[in-house]
Design a protein around this motif. Structure first.
Motif, PDB file in Angstrom:
ATOM      1  N   VAL A   4       8.095  -6.781  -5.692  1.00 10.96           N
ATOM      2  CA  VAL A   4       9.179  -6.402  -4.793  1.00 10.96           C
ATOM      3  C   VAL A   4       9.393  -7.517  -3.780  1.00 10.96           C
ATOM      4  O   VAL A   4       8.439  -8.014  -3.189  1.00 10.96           O
ATOM      5  N   ASP A   5      10.636  -7.928  -3.587  1.00 10.79           N
ATOM      6  CA  ASP A   5      10.962  -8.850  -2.501  1.00 10.79           C
ATOM      7  C   ASP A   5      11.839  -8.075  -1.520  1.00 10.79           C
ATOM      8  O   ASP A   5      12.869  -7.534  -1.908  1.00 10.79           O
TER       9      ASP A   5
ATOM     10  N   MET B 241       0.828  -1.212   0.000  1.00  7.22           N
ATOM     11  CA  MET B 241       0.000   0.000   0.000  1.00  7.22           C
ATOM     12  C   MET B 241       0.863   1.264   0.000  1.00  7.22           C
ATOM     13  O   MET B 241       0.469   2.277  -0.591  1.00  7.22           O
ATOM     14  N   ALA B 242       2.022   1.224   0.638  1.00  4.32           N
ATOM     15  CA  ALA B 242       2.921   2.396   0.605  1.00  4.32           C
ATOM     16  C   ALA B 242       3.359   2.675  -0.833  1.00  4.32           C
ATOM     17  O   ALA B 242       3.425   3.829  -1.266  1.00  4.32           O
ATOM     18  N   ILE B 243       3.615   1.607  -1.576  1.00  3.00           N
ATOM     19  CA  ILE B 243       3.988   1.768  -2.990  1.00  3.00           C
ATOM     20  C   ILE B 243       2.764   2.242  -3.791  1.00  3.00           C
ATOM     21  O   ILE B 243       2.833   3.206  -4.551  1.00  3.00           O
ATOM     22  N   ALA B 244       1.626   1.566  -3.570  1.00  2.00           N
ATOM     23  CA  ALA B 244       0.415   1.842  -4.363  1.00  2.00           C
ATOM     24  C   ALA B 244      -0.161   3.225  -4.082  1.00  2.00           C
ATOM     25  O   ALA B 244      -0.859   3.795  -4.919  1.00  2.00           O
TER      26      ALA B 244
ATOM     27  N   VAL C  69      10.122   3.279  -6.074  1.00  2.00           N
ATOM     28  CA  VAL C  69       9.631   2.075  -5.397  1.00  2.00           C
ATOM     29  C   VAL C  69      10.505   1.826  -4.163  1.00  2.00           C
ATOM     30  O   VAL C  69      10.008   1.515  -3.077  1.00  2.00           O
ATOM     31  N   VAL C  70      11.799   2.002  -4.329  1.00  2.00           N
ATOM     32  CA  VAL C  70      12.724   1.876  -3.195  1.00  2.00           C
ATOM     33  C   VAL C  70      12.331   2.863  -2.094  1.00  2.00           C
ATOM     34  O   VAL C  70      12.245   2.515  -0.916  1.00  2.00           O
ATOM     35  N   MET C  71      12.081   4.098  -2.493  1.00  2.00           N
ATOM     36  CA  MET C  71      11.675   5.133  -1.538  1.00  2.00           C
ATOM     37  C   MET C  71      10.432   4.693  -0.775  1.00  2.00           C
ATOM     38  O   MET C  71      10.358   4.795   0.446  1.00  2.00           O
ATOM     39  N   ALA C  72       9.430   4.193  -1.507  1.00  2.00           N
ATOM     40  CA  ALA C  72       8.160   3.822  -0.873  1.00  2.00           C
ATOM     41  C   ALA C  72       8.337   2.658   0.092  1.00  2.00           C
ATOM     42  O   ALA C  72       7.736   2.628   1.170  1.00  2.00           O
TER      43      ALA C  72
END
Lengths: 409, 409
Positions: free
Chosen positions: B380-381, B305-308, B327-330
């Motif tokens: 993401v893993d 959800m942080a990414i989305a 994505v890394v940031m999120a």
């Protein structure tokens, strides 16, 4: 190129020198062409340091270096590049930091732990640190005391104007100067340190006292702003004190003789934080959200941030639509105690909603007029306690999407 | 008018009748002109009911009514209006619900607690319930079994297409039908029930079993989507079972004879949830975010959800920019355990980042091609455990700002 934010201050402030601090800006070509992208600051021996950093779990290599070094409380050199964040660059990124620090320490004849570095810009791309290390000697040759505006410019990325602030304070009768610069426009979010901001003073203050003051000051300033709810991997706020003002050294952050310094420092931090919000990517409105009547100060802040981060609230503000129902929605989703049937909302000082419904005789005209202005005020009382907090944000506009849909290209 | 979402399904599905359910749509003029805005559904005596509702602390009066009534597990009538949410309308809003329920109960000759109501649209404006109560008799005259597309249309607000789905299942050898409709495009966020969605089956299932199935089914469907991180005050998902299929009545939600029904129900809920995301305000891309290697299933969902919900990730997708650094940031800001140096990211199935840095020999061309399509996949893993979750979202475009900058006007 992006136009300057309509919320930008009229001019960069006149900043005096801070005895013991010299600065230089340089174009070393990390990513940008035709502009400076490297800031070098040198500070006299004996300078103390404090810092607060991003809470991101994917923090950059430079952040990790600074977090570790600042524990020793000493500073001599600061090296900041813009255009590349040196974040998520693995062991290669760590090696880049090491090479930069060692070169700067050698030139300044100091310890590695007295050198601080920062990088902002694209994440995940190897930092061409050789461009920085090769430029350091040339940059050193340009060091001078009255170069604050150029320093603020060198660290800009998507910023549309340089950010600086200055204050003077007295400590036990001695006048001291506090200067600060900051950068940041996007990836600005709560619950962390800040984007990049560096504050310098000629006051003599021990490192532990400096750290106590900074940790407290960040709460109501940089930690109370949001542009887009996205927390950066590179956020860094540092405070350096050269000690050259010759004031009485005070060893307790709570000592009343530090009260004026503390007040002026906090005021300067808030000024810089507001300047960051006012340069929020695509911002056309500066928004203050004040929450009262919450169960605690923390709860008030959570509710304030739920309002300030709501895309629906922010797009309504961009559209100059006094859509207070979305404020109700944001209070409801915050997850903190609120009494729906005691909730009241003021916009531009006008009572809009009261006791859980629209205020009796509410006239939207003055509120609509307020929303056409640049400074928007939203006040909410959630009716359960005495907790209060104010947070600041900006609106969400087309320009935010333009800037961020093609940042890398 | 807003054009139909480019992600809309080619056509509304052919939906069979559900024995025991009749529907009527009506234009009663709550807010919209020239379209239906009232849905009336009547169900035979003996129909069981289950529901999940918004967790908002500023929930609307209709939501509070339904939450209370569904505890009794019985249903005969459903009344839904679009254009006005009857939320934050105080005691006046509660009275509107009461009048609507009583009129509907009288006409259908049933108990008040068997009548469910819902309202969506603008928050904070008094619902002109007399328009609804006066229209109910006319609407009743039009009740029929094969009116699903019209029903889905009547509950739309900023939706650009009606949303429906149908499945058949067998329970202990007996065939049953499951039909569902949904509405929702903005103010769509996690950690709640959903926007408005109603699912009907002719199966015979006790209310407590129905509730257990629904509460479980919502987790991987409606609670796994987000358009804009804003949680509505009106979110409602209800499931009604008329019992007319004549199947064996099974009293335990875990009974294997319910396995097929459960699988088909969950599949239908996911279908409807995806249709809501695909009608996300301004959406041009449908995005699946799969997180693995998290400390727990819950942690994986929080990171997903942080990414989305990240505006920077969503604007990059809108700009067709494979900006994996965001994505890394999120991941970093999500606050859940992640091992930066073991983190790997795939986009469109291509390994982009591995072990904390850009993947060896990474070629962006196929990923850029993937980003030009309508269906975007991000995997993401985070390298710390076995927790997995998938969530779905859409991109953030100019149209979201256009729609929400002037919703009320």
């Amino acid at each position: 190129m992006t136009a300057v934010s309509p919320l930008a201050p009229a001019r960069f402030p006149k900043m005096p020198e801070v005895t013991g601090v010299t600065l230089a800006s340089h174009a070393c070509g990390v990513r940008y062409a035709g502009r400076t992208d490297l800031l070098l600051v040198e500070m006299v021996a004996g300078t103390t340091a404090a810092g607060v950093f991003t809470k991101s779990l994917t923090a950059s290599a430079p952040v990790e270096w600074c977090r570790q070094s600042v524990a020793k409380g000493r500073a001599r050199v600061l090296v900041v590049n813009s255009g590349n964040a040196n974040a998520f660059t693995g062991s290669v990124g760590v090696a880049s930091v090491k090479r930069t620090v060692e070169k700067a320490a050698k030139l300044a004849d100091c310890r590695s732990s007295e050198v601080y570095v920062a990088s902002t810009g694209t994440i995940g791309v190897r930092l061409p640190d050789e461009k920085i290390t090769e430029a350091l000697a040339d940059a050193r040759a340009k060091l001078k005391g009255n170069a604050w505006a150029d320093a603020a410019k060198a660290i800009m990325t998507t910023d549309t104007y340089p950010k600086g602030a200055t204050r003077t304070a007295t400590i036990d009768g001695t006048k001291v100067v506090i200067n600060g610069i900051a950068k940041g426009a996007g990836m600005i979010a709560p619950d962390m340190a800040t984007m990049l901001s560096y504050v310098f003073t000629d006051a003599a203050i021990p490192a532990d006292v400096l750290q106590a003051l900074l940790s407290k000051g960040v709460k109501g300033s940089f930690n109370a702003i949001t542009v887009d709810s996205d927390t950066s991997t590179s956020d860094t706020l540092m405070l350096f004190a050269t000690g050259k003002a010759g004031n009485t050294v005070i060893k307790d952050a709570k000592d009343k003789r530090l009260a004026d310094f503390k007040a002026k420092l906090f005021d300067l931090l808030l000024d810089l934080a507001h300047q960051v919000v006012k340069d929020g990517e695509g911002a056309t409105k500066f928004v203050a959200v004040s929450v009262s009547g919450a169960a605690s100060k923390r709860a008030a802040r959570v509710i304030g941030m739920a309002i300030a981060n709501s895309p629906l609230v922010k797009t309504a503000i961009a559209g100059e639509d006094a859509n207070w129902g979305r404020v109700v929605m944001a209070v409801g989703k915050a997850g903190e105690k609120a009494n729906r049937d005691k909730l009241s909302i003021r916009m531009g000082g006008v009572l809009v909603a009261d006791k859980g419904e629209i205020a009796e005789g509410y006239d939207e005209a003055p509120v609509t007029a307020h929303f056409k202005g640049q400074n928007i005020s939203i006040e909410v009382d959630v009716g359960v306690g005495k907790g209060k907090a104010t947070v600041w944000t900006c609106d969400l506009t087309h320009a935010y999407i333009d800037i961020n849909g093609s940042y890398r290209t």
